[in-house]
Design an enzyme around this catalytic site. Sequence first.
Site, PDB file in Angstrom:
ATOM      1  N   ASP A 141     -18.567  42.666   6.953  1.00 44.62           N
ATOM      2  CA  ASP A 141     -18.462  42.800   5.382  1.00 44.62           C
ATOM      3  C   ASP A 141     -17.116  42.172   5.066  1.00 44.62           C
ATOM      4  OD1 ASP A 141     -16.817  45.107   6.602  1.00 44.62           O
ATOM      5  OD2 ASP A 141     -16.763  45.981   4.685  1.00 44.62           O
TER       6      ASP A 141
ATOM      7  N   THR B 272      -5.015  57.540   7.884  1.00 46.52           N
ATOM      8  CA  THR B 272      -6.023  56.451   8.082  1.00 46.52           C
ATOM      9  C   THR B 272      -7.002  56.602   6.907  1.00 46.52           C
ATOM     10  OG1 THR B 272      -5.651  56.154  10.212  1.00 46.52           O
ATOM     11  CG2 THR B 272      -7.729  55.397   9.453  1.00 46.52           C
TER      12      THR B 272
ATOM     13  N   GLU C   1      -3.566  48.300   8.136  1.00 46.46           N
ATOM     14  CA  GLU C   1      -3.915  49.331   9.270  1.00 46.46           C
ATOM     15  C   GLU C   1      -3.969  48.419  10.537  1.00 46.46           C
ATOM     16  OE1 GLU C   1      -6.436  52.648   6.759  1.00 46.46           O
ATOM     17  OE2 GLU C   1      -7.473  51.122   7.814  1.00 46.46           O
TER      18      GLU C   1
ATOM     19  N   ASP D 132     -13.607  42.624   5.571  1.00 45.07           N
ATOM     20  CA  ASP D 132     -12.839  43.238   5.112  1.00 45.07           C
ATOM     21  C   ASP D 132     -11.591  43.145   6.352  1.00 45.07           C
ATOM     22  OD1 ASP D 132     -13.919  45.085   6.731  1.00 45.07           O
ATOM     23  OD2 ASP D 132     -13.567  46.959   5.175  1.00 45.07           O
ATOM     24  N   ARG D 133     -12.097  42.919   7.372  1.00 42.52           N
ATOM     25  CA  ARG D 133     -11.164  42.990   8.804  1.00 42.52           C
ATOM     26  C   ARG D 133     -11.229  41.529   9.190  1.00 42.52           C
ATOM     27  NH1 ARG D 133     -11.477  48.670  11.524  1.00 42.52           N
ATOM     28  NH2 ARG D 133     -12.846  49.675  10.034  1.00 42.52           N
TER      29      ARG D 133
ATOM     30  N   LYS E  83      -9.077  46.174   1.750  1.00 44.08           N
ATOM     31  CA  LYS E  83      -8.420  45.299   2.854  1.00 44.08           C
ATOM     32  C   LYS E  83      -9.194  43.825   2.625  1.00 44.08           C
ATOM     33  CE  LYS E  83     -10.694  48.179   6.627  1.00 44.08           C
ATOM     34  NZ  LYS E  83     -10.558  49.406   5.925  1.00 44.08           N
TER      35      LYS E  83
ATOM     36  N   ASP F  85     -14.912  40.554  10.497  1.00 45.60           N
ATOM     37  CA  ASP F  85     -16.081  41.437  10.740  1.00 45.60           C
ATOM     38  C   ASP F  85     -17.380  41.389   9.752  1.00 45.60           C
ATOM     39  OD1 ASP F  85     -15.141  42.603   8.427  1.00 45.60           O
ATOM     40  OD2 ASP F  85     -15.099  44.590   9.118  1.00 45.60           O
TER      41      ASP F  85
ATOM     42  N   SER G 250      -6.071  48.554  12.617  1.00 39.79           N
ATOM     43  CA  SER G 250      -7.367  48.103  13.014  1.00 39.79           C
ATOM     44  C   SER G 250      -8.102  46.790  12.283  1.00 39.79           C
ATOM     45  CB  SER G 250      -8.467  49.512  12.714  1.00 39.79           C
ATOM     46  OG  SER G 250      -8.102  49.835  11.245  1.00 39.79           O
TER      47      SER G 250
ATOM     48  N   SER H  47     -19.365  48.182   8.790  1.00 38.82           N
ATOM     49  CA  SER H  47     -18.310  47.342   9.052  1.00 38.82           C
ATOM     50  C   SER H  47     -18.646  46.638  10.405  1.00 38.82           C
ATOM     51  CB  SER H  47     -17.108  48.313   9.169  1.00 38.82           C
ATOM     52  OG  SER H  47     -16.021  47.574   9.258  1.00 38.82           O
ATOM     53  N   HIS H  48     -17.745  47.093  11.193  1.00 36.40           N
ATOM     54  CA  HIS H  48     -17.901  46.150  12.559  1.00 36.40           C
ATOM     55  C   HIS H  48     -18.917  46.874  13.501  1.00 36.40           C
ATOM     56  CE1 HIS H  48     -15.182  49.571  12.690  1.00 36.40           C
ATOM     57  NE2 HIS H  48     -15.295  49.707  13.921  1.00 36.40           N
TER      58      HIS H  48
ATOM     59  N   ARG I 210     -22.053  56.612   7.652  1.00 33.22           N
ATOM     60  CA  ARG I 210     -22.740  55.926   8.776  1.00 33.22           C
ATOM     61  C   ARG I 210     -23.564  56.444   9.536  1.00 33.22           C
ATOM     62  NH1 ARG I 210     -17.658  52.265  10.521  1.00 33.22           N
ATOM     63  NH2 ARG I 210     -17.217  51.464   8.443  1.00 33.22           N
TER      64      ARG I 210
END
Length: 551
Positions: free
Chosen positions: A291, A358, A377, A293-294, A390, A289, A379, A118-119, A24
């Site tokens: 993508d 993690t 997790e 996964d959260r 996830k 989020d 998060s 991600s986020h 990233r």
Amino acid sequence: IPIPVVTVQTAPFEDQRPGTNGLRRKTAVFEGKKNYLQNYIQSVLSSIDLRDRQGCTMVVGSDGRYFSRAAIEVIVQMAAANGIGRLVIGHSGLLSTPAVSCIIRKIKAIGGIILTASHNPGGPGGDFGIKFNVANGGPSPDTVMERIYQVSRTLEEYAICPDLRIDLSRLGRQEFDLENKFKPFRVEIVDSVEVYLQMLRNIFDFTAIKSLLTGPDQLKIHIDAMNGVMGPYVRRILCDELGAPANSAVNCVPLEDFGGRPPEPNLTYATSLVESMKGGDFGFGAAFDADGDRYMILGENGFFVNPSDSVAIMGANLSTIPYFRQYGVKGFARSMATSAALDRVAKAMKLALYETPTGWRYFGNLMDSGRCSVCGEESFGTGSDHIREKDGLWSVLVWLSIMAAKKQGVEQIVREHWARFGRNYFCRFDYEGLDPRAAFYLMRDLEAVISDKAFTSQKFAVGDHMYSVEKADNFEYIDPVDGTVARNQGLRIIFNDASRLVFRMSGSGGGMGTTIRIYAENGFDGVYVPSFHDIYAYINYLSPFSGKILT
């Protein structure tokens, strides 16, 4: 005329070591630094053994953030030049991270490339990321990440077919003849949702969820896709398939900058969801989020479900889901920083509980070897062995399944869970954009303090509660499957009542400074929750550097 394969001279970059979630960086680095993107893609492709690479299939998807389309074009051109036989790409380049994992597993691909941060925020001034998932559908294990990094440090050239052009908006197969290749290179543009939807149909009782969302006493839901990749999934699965009214889903158009806000499903950034839920019109709310996964779950009147509680409540109620009735529940896992709420459920169900560093890659080994069914997790990520990532929408469907079976609201389910298993109070503080040197010294000092023999006999009075240190260490994990050891995974101070403080340096930012996360958990069933002031005073006691950076 066959398309030429070109070899381009380049020079290595020193900073292409992938982190927990791939590489990233600020978007400007990928977009503006000559060959930065190409070097990393070549490093990923070269990390796959040449014999495995020739003629193999890979999956490519993105969360729709700015620069994704340009990057996909380069990935296609380089995959062709490097001997990949077939690419399966989501329509318009869009695939959620769980969908990529699902497709890799279904078509037995060698792996997949996901363009997401991600986020983290999107747009020209935001962040961009490249994540490589392996053949089990999960994130690269440490060995693969190390291989990618080693290639990137010595890279002198990359292979590309600059004249190859694909149309991401056209579903179906496109074939290309390449110079000096016997077989044509194939690209398949697939419906972003279909394969993933089929999988969910085989996991859940869609009829039960549909009657919850459509019956005379229908549950009114409010779902915020945060202008990330999840819009098409929410519309197709929750609205079209499961009958939720079209207006129960908002922000469902994927935007390159996510509408100008970080696509992070928490109380800070999903404020419009929080406000909508506070009105009391809806019985269930969720946000995803970028993508997918959260996720975050809210109950009526904005009742917040802590992610650590969420995975525990899921674990306690898996019998409501056909998939687990069919395959059984093998065990649970959580990251070390996540609260021990899940441990209580594991103990009651007499199941194994694994505590990992993690990073979702650690759960993959446990699942592949049949040791673990559900993991989570703190998060905002939860998943199971249906894929190796996830999965936000899966998590929402688990909640809806529990609500359909129990005929209860979110808050009632949570409060009954606490009454039955006990409650873990849990909070996290993030310090972002820190000077990396100060952060390093703070963690070093802290480790020296807690490693001192005298520290384990320390007592701390807070209010009328006395905390006695039982154990303090730098967490390390020995993988029960292959014996690999992950060291330096966070500093833990565990008290005799199972309360704990955890300090972790995080690797999931976009490369701007360092992040230190502090987690506080009360494991006893009292009502004291540590305040920010208590924690701050405590850290000041532990390290002389804290005053400089933790303000």
